[in-house]
Design a protein around this motif. Structure first.
Motif, mmCIF file in Angstrom:
data_model
loop_
_atom_site.group_PDB
_atom_site.id
_atom_site.type_symbol
_atom_site.label_atom_id
_atom_site.label_comp_id
_atom_site.label_asym_id
_atom_site.label_seq_id
_atom_site.Cartn_x
_atom_site.Cartn_y
_atom_site.Cartn_z
ATOM 1 N N GLY A 171 0.824 -1.203 0.000
ATOM 2 C CA GLY A 171 0.000 0.000 0.000
ATOM 3 C C GLY A 171 0.857 1.251 0.000
ATOM 4 O O GLY A 171 1.979 1.251 0.512
ATOM 5 N N CYS A 172 0.337 2.303 -0.570
ATOM 6 C CA CYS A 172 1.080 3.568 -0.650
ATOM 7 C C CYS A 172 0.124 4.720 -0.395
ATOM 8 O O CYS A 172 -1.019 4.713 -0.866
ATOM 9 N N HIS A 200 5.079 14.031 1.423
ATOM 10 C CA HIS A 200 5.620 12.889 2.162
ATOM 11 C C HIS A 200 4.940 11.624 1.654
ATOM 12 O O HIS A 200 3.719 11.522 1.693
ATOM 13 N N VAL A 201 5.748 10.667 1.160
ATOM 14 C CA VAL A 201 5.235 9.417 0.606
ATOM 15 C C VAL A 201 5.561 8.278 1.562
ATOM 16 O O VAL A 201 6.679 8.192 2.087
ATOM 17 N N LYS A 213 5.135 -0.880 5.491
ATOM 18 C CA LYS A 213 6.361 -1.447 6.064
ATOM 19 C C LYS A 213 7.625 -0.703 5.624
ATOM 20 O O LYS A 213 8.721 -1.248 5.664
ATOM 21 N N ASP A 214 7.457 0.534 5.204
ATOM 22 C CA ASP A 214 8.587 1.355 4.774
ATOM 23 C C ASP A 214 9.026 2.219 5.959
ATOM 24 O O ASP A 214 8.241 2.984 6.500
ATOM 25 N N SER A 273 0.526 1.925 5.836
ATOM 26 C CA SER A 273 0.711 3.102 4.995
ATOM 27 C C SER A 273 -0.241 4.218 5.369
ATOM 28 O O SER A 273 -0.455 5.133 4.599
ATOM 29 N N ASP A 274 -0.834 4.146 6.589
ATOM 30 C CA ASP A 274 -1.760 5.182 7.018
ATOM 31 C C ASP A 274 -1.059 6.273 7.807
ATOM 32 O O ASP A 274 -1.689 7.078 8.469
ATOM 33 N N THR A 275 0.253 6.282 7.760
ATOM 34 C CA THR A 275 1.028 7.204 8.567
ATOM 35 C C THR A 275 0.799 8.675 8.258
ATOM 36 O O THR A 275 0.874 9.490 9.158
ATOM 37 N N PRO A 276 0.516 9.097 7.012
ATOM 38 C CA PRO A 276 0.414 10.523 6.723
ATOM 39 C C PRO A 276 -0.503 11.311 7.634
ATOM 40 O O PRO A 276 -0.205 12.454 7.973
ATOM 41 N N SER A 277 -1.645 10.728 8.043
ATOM 42 C CA SER A 277 -2.554 11.476 8.890
ATOM 43 C C SER A 277 -1.903 11.817 10.218
ATOM 44 O O SER A 277 -2.149 12.875 10.796
#
Length: 409
Positions: A334-335, A345-346, A350-351, A400-404
């Motif tokens: 997921g991205c 920010h991308v 698991k990145d 991949s839900d980190t942006p929020s």
């Protein structure tokens, strides 16, 4: 002629044999290369032109936009302005399309200001002006600014069916289903005849608003009232509508009665509905249909695995995952991304390459603890790889839900 027919090799042969070339022949080659997805060659041809007019610029800007190189299209527009070339309605149409594709509202608003500076006031009887107005509506709707799109629509003294379609589809895509249907009725009152695009917007609106009976009515009215034969996209909208409402058997029957071969999109819509409504029997059948179309697509495997997990059928989860490995199917990570103060920010699943990952994960753990205190229970059924579950701290930080959360920081 050859360039317009996508026969670029033949067009090049004729071009090379011409004793004299001018801006028209050179622009034709730029346009031909761009349409043939050879944008680099088009740019090279463009850069070698001694004389360029606005049509030459438009051909290359359109080529970039049509081939998904939207940043390049916007950059070329800036160069056009720097060389004091006066843009046309076609220039602005492609510029606004690039902004739409990027979903960049700020760039779109800047483009709108350029439109106004060049005197496009959406006055009556000017077809190019209607074209620009329609492009503006489409841009604002795709960027999620429904109010701005409505404002442009209201200021247009003359509209065509494309204007109405942009408003109907735009409202439907932004979840304003009831308003989209109101616009459709208003469109009919104004004497505009709906086309296939109009009806996609109408059916999409019914789906988002949960209006099942209305959706059935409008689907049948396409043929009976408007003389339109439903195509694959209309069937997909109907399957989505019925699936959301839990009418899964009706959705399946509709797919199997389609006059054309169902594709992965329409079956995928039904599989997603099966997951939402916990119908594992039909879900397994639909997954098999999808794997017949594309056995290397990880989506059906993952959805089916998650459905089994929700029912606690862990043996079936392991079986599906083993089948994926046996067939060499790899799940695409997921991205997601977020823009903060002009910086994008991308994040991949698991990145852990983000420079602020330690601060991000620390904040995530604090938030999860607070959520658990007020009753949050993690859903472990959608764990990425079907591995043994290791707790919400692990799964949330790897997702991949980190942006929020980054935005909160």
């Amino acid at each position: 002629m050859y360039a317009k027919c996508s026969k670029i090799s033949e067009a090049r042969c004729v071009f090379d044999r011409m004793p004299k070339r001018n801006v028209v022949s050179e622009t034709s080659m730029v346009s031909g290369y761009a349409k043939a997805a050879s944008v680099k060659t088009a740019r090279l041809m463009f850069s070698k032109m001694r004389d360029r007019n606005v049509v030459s610029w438009n051909a290359l800007i359109a080529g970039y936009t049509q081939n998904g190189e939207n940043e390049e299209a916007i950059g070329l527009f800036s160069k056009l302005k720097g060389e004091s070339i006066c843009p046309t309605h076609y220039t602005f149409g492609n510029l606004l399309n690039a902004c739409s594709n990027l979903s960049d509202l700020q760039l779109g608003m800047q483009a709108h200001s350029h439109v106004l500076k060049h005197g496009f006031q959406f006055q009556s009887g000017d077809e190019p002006v209607i074209f620009v107005g329609n492009s503006l509506i489409d841009m604002y709707m795709k960027c999620g600014s429904v109010e701005d799109g409505c404002r442009v629509f209201e200021k247009m003294e003359e509209r065509d069916y494309v204007s109405w379609n942009a408003m109907i589809v735009g409202h439907a895509q932004n979840g304003c289903g009831v308003e989209a249907l109101r616009l459709f009725r208003k469109m009919l009152v104004f004497g505009e005849k709906p086309d296939h695009v109009t009806m996609i917007g109408v059916l999409c609106a019914c789906s988002h608003a949960g209006l099942v009976e209305e959706g059935r009515y409008y689907f049948l009215s396409m043929t009976e009232e408007y003389g339109l034969v439903p195509v694959k996209d209309h069937y997909t909208c109907m399957v989505d509508l019925l699936g959301r409402a839990g009418c899964l058997d009706e959705a399946r029957n509709l797919i199997e009665a389609m006059p054309m071969q169902p594709d992965a999109v329409v079956w995928g819509s039904l599989l997603s509905a099966c997951k939402v409504h916990h119908n594992i029997t039909l879900g397994r059948y639909v997954a098999e249909k999808l794997l017949e179309i594309n056995p290397t697509n990880s989506g059906p495997y993952v959805l089916l695995s998650n459905m089994y997990a929700e029912l606690g059928r862990w043996g079936d989860v392991v079986r599906v995952r083993k089948l994926m490995r046996h067939r060499g199917v790899v799940k695409q990570p997921g991205c997601s991304w977020i823009e903060i103060q002009g910086s994008v920010h991308v994040f991949m699943a698991k990145d852990k390459r983000h420079p602020q990952r330690k601060e991000v994960y620390l904040l995530l753990k604090l938030l999860i603890k607070q959520m658990k205190r007020v009753g949050y229970v993690p859903d472990i059924s959608e764990h990425e790889d079907g591995e043994e579950y290791s707790g919400p701290e692990q799964s949330s930080c790897d997702g991949s839900d980190t942006p929020s959360y980054v935005a909160i920081m």
